[in-house]
Design a protein around this motif. Structure first.
Motif, PDB file in Angstrom:
ATOM      1  N   VAL A  32     -14.998 -52.577  70.928  1.00  0.00           N
ATOM      2  CA  VAL A  32     -15.155 -51.347  70.360  1.00  0.00           C
ATOM      3  C   VAL A  32     -15.368 -51.332  69.174  1.00  0.00           C
ATOM      4  O   VAL A  32     -14.861 -52.196  68.302  1.00  0.00           O
ATOM      5  CB  VAL A  32     -13.903 -49.945  70.610  1.00  0.00           C
ATOM      6  N   GLY A  33     -16.416 -50.356  68.540  1.00  0.00           N
ATOM      7  CA  GLY A  33     -16.623 -50.341  66.996  1.00  0.00           C
ATOM      8  C   GLY A  33     -18.005 -50.398  66.740  1.00  0.00           C
ATOM      9  O   GLY A  33     -18.936 -49.586  67.532  1.00  0.00           O
ATOM     10  N   ALA A  34     -18.501 -50.558  65.844  1.00  0.00           N
ATOM     11  CA  ALA A  34     -19.989 -50.456  65.344  1.00  0.00           C
ATOM     12  C   ALA A  34     -20.564 -51.554  64.265  1.00  0.00           C
ATOM     13  O   ALA A  34     -19.536 -52.106  63.730  1.00  0.00           O
ATOM     14  CB  ALA A  34     -20.022 -49.101  64.374  1.00  0.00           C
ATOM     15  N   ASP A  35     -21.639 -51.714  64.714  1.00  0.00           N
ATOM     16  CA  ASP A  35     -22.401 -52.951  63.844  1.00  0.00           C
ATOM     17  C   ASP A  35     -23.321 -52.234  63.027  1.00  0.00           C
ATOM     18  O   ASP A  35     -24.254 -51.466  63.652  1.00  0.00           O
ATOM     19  CB  ASP A  35     -23.094 -53.872  65.039  1.00  0.00           C
ATOM     20  N   GLN A  36     -23.236 -52.489  61.930  1.00  0.00           N
ATOM     21  CA  GLN A  36     -24.418 -51.778  60.751  1.00  0.00           C
ATOM     22  C   GLN A  36     -25.008 -52.988  60.051  1.00  0.00           C
ATOM     23  O   GLN A  36     -24.628 -53.758  59.584  1.00  0.00           O
ATOM     24  CB  GLN A  36     -23.723 -50.882  60.012  1.00  0.00           C
ATOM     25  N   LEU A  37     -26.376 -52.535  60.173  1.00  0.00           N
ATOM     26  CA  LEU A  37     -27.195 -53.745  59.509  1.00  0.00           C
ATOM     27  C   LEU A  37     -27.961 -52.861  58.400  1.00  0.00           C
ATOM     28  O   LEU A  37     -28.659 -51.922  58.864  1.00  0.00           O
ATOM     29  CB  LEU A  37     -28.233 -54.263  60.490  1.00  0.00           C
ATOM     30  N   LYS A  38     -27.991 -53.305  57.094  1.00  0.00           N
ATOM     31  CA  LYS A  38     -28.776 -52.807  56.135  1.00  0.00           C
ATOM     32  C   LYS A  38     -29.652 -53.579  55.573  1.00  0.00           C
ATOM     33  O   LYS A  38     -29.331 -54.682  55.199  1.00  0.00           O
ATOM     34  CB  LYS A  38     -27.836 -52.019  55.347  1.00  0.00           C
ATOM     35  N   VAL A  39     -31.085 -53.116  55.397  1.00  0.00           N
ATOM     36  CA  VAL A  39     -31.884 -54.144  54.641  1.00  0.00           C
ATOM     37  C   VAL A  39     -32.188 -53.209  53.298  1.00  0.00           C
ATOM     38  O   VAL A  39     -32.770 -52.142  53.378  1.00  0.00           O
ATOM     39  CB  VAL A  39     -33.324 -54.082  55.430  1.00  0.00           C
ATOM     40  N   ALA A  40     -31.794 -53.825  52.442  1.00  0.00           N
ATOM     41  CA  ALA A  40     -31.971 -53.237  50.902  1.00  0.00           C
ATOM     42  C   ALA A  40     -33.556 -53.611  50.742  1.00  0.00           C
ATOM     43  O   ALA A  40     -34.227 -54.187  51.052  1.00  0.00           O
ATOM     44  CB  ALA A  40     -31.367 -53.972  49.738  1.00  0.00           C
TER      45      ALA A  40
END
Length: 158
Positions: free
Chosen positions: A98-106
């Motif tokens: 369970v959870g979340a995967d966050q990908l951020k492209v600056a």
């Protein structure tokens, strides 16, 4: 169900999102996709670790969202809720991913991956990785060895 599998999935989804959103349509709504997860497989990992034949059944879903923020940064968020039951002739062991995967492209192209939650046979908490360099920015609480030992006790009937 390992961290690397989740990381590769998140990075792949973000790369596709980056391609799909690299257009002038900054006001486009987020993309949202719910992916059901239902399958059973011969679990080579637990079979090797525990020394008995193990079959695992997974049931749940993954929701993937992608959008551009106000600064033009590509963001991707995937939430997961998957229940797993590993079974052998001696017993069954339940796990949750369970959870979340966050990908951020600056704007400068830097990729930052945050994996938040509980990854079976690996960790609980928050793992933050610079996806470009592989550098770990923040480490979670690793619980994999303890959980694996408990699973093998149940699965071997020890």
């Amino acid at each position: 169900m390992r961290t690397t599998a989740r990381a590769v999935t998140a990075i792949s989804a973000a790369a596709l999102l980056l391609i799909a959103t690299a257009t002038p349509a900054l006001a486009a709504p987020p993309t949202i996709e719910k992916i059901p997860i239902e399958f059973t497989f011969e679990d080579d990992f637990l079979t090797a670790e525990c020394g008995v034949d193990v079959t695992t059944t997974l049931s749940g879903f993954r929701i993937e969202r992608g959008w551009l923020d106000g600064g033009g940064n590509v963001l991707s968020l995937a939430t997961i809720r998957v229940a797993g039951t590993a079974s052998s002739e001696f017993g069954s062991f339940k796990v949750m991913d369970v959870g979340a995967d966050q990908l951020k492209v600056a704007p400068d192209g830097t990729l930052t991956l945050s994996i938040i939650g509980q990854v079976p046979f690996n960790f609980k908490g928050v793992l933050v990785v610079n996806a470009d360099t592989g550098e770990v920015v923040k480490e979670p609480h690793f619980t994999g060895d303890e959980q694996l030992a408990r699973a093998c006790e149940v699965l071997t009937g020890a």
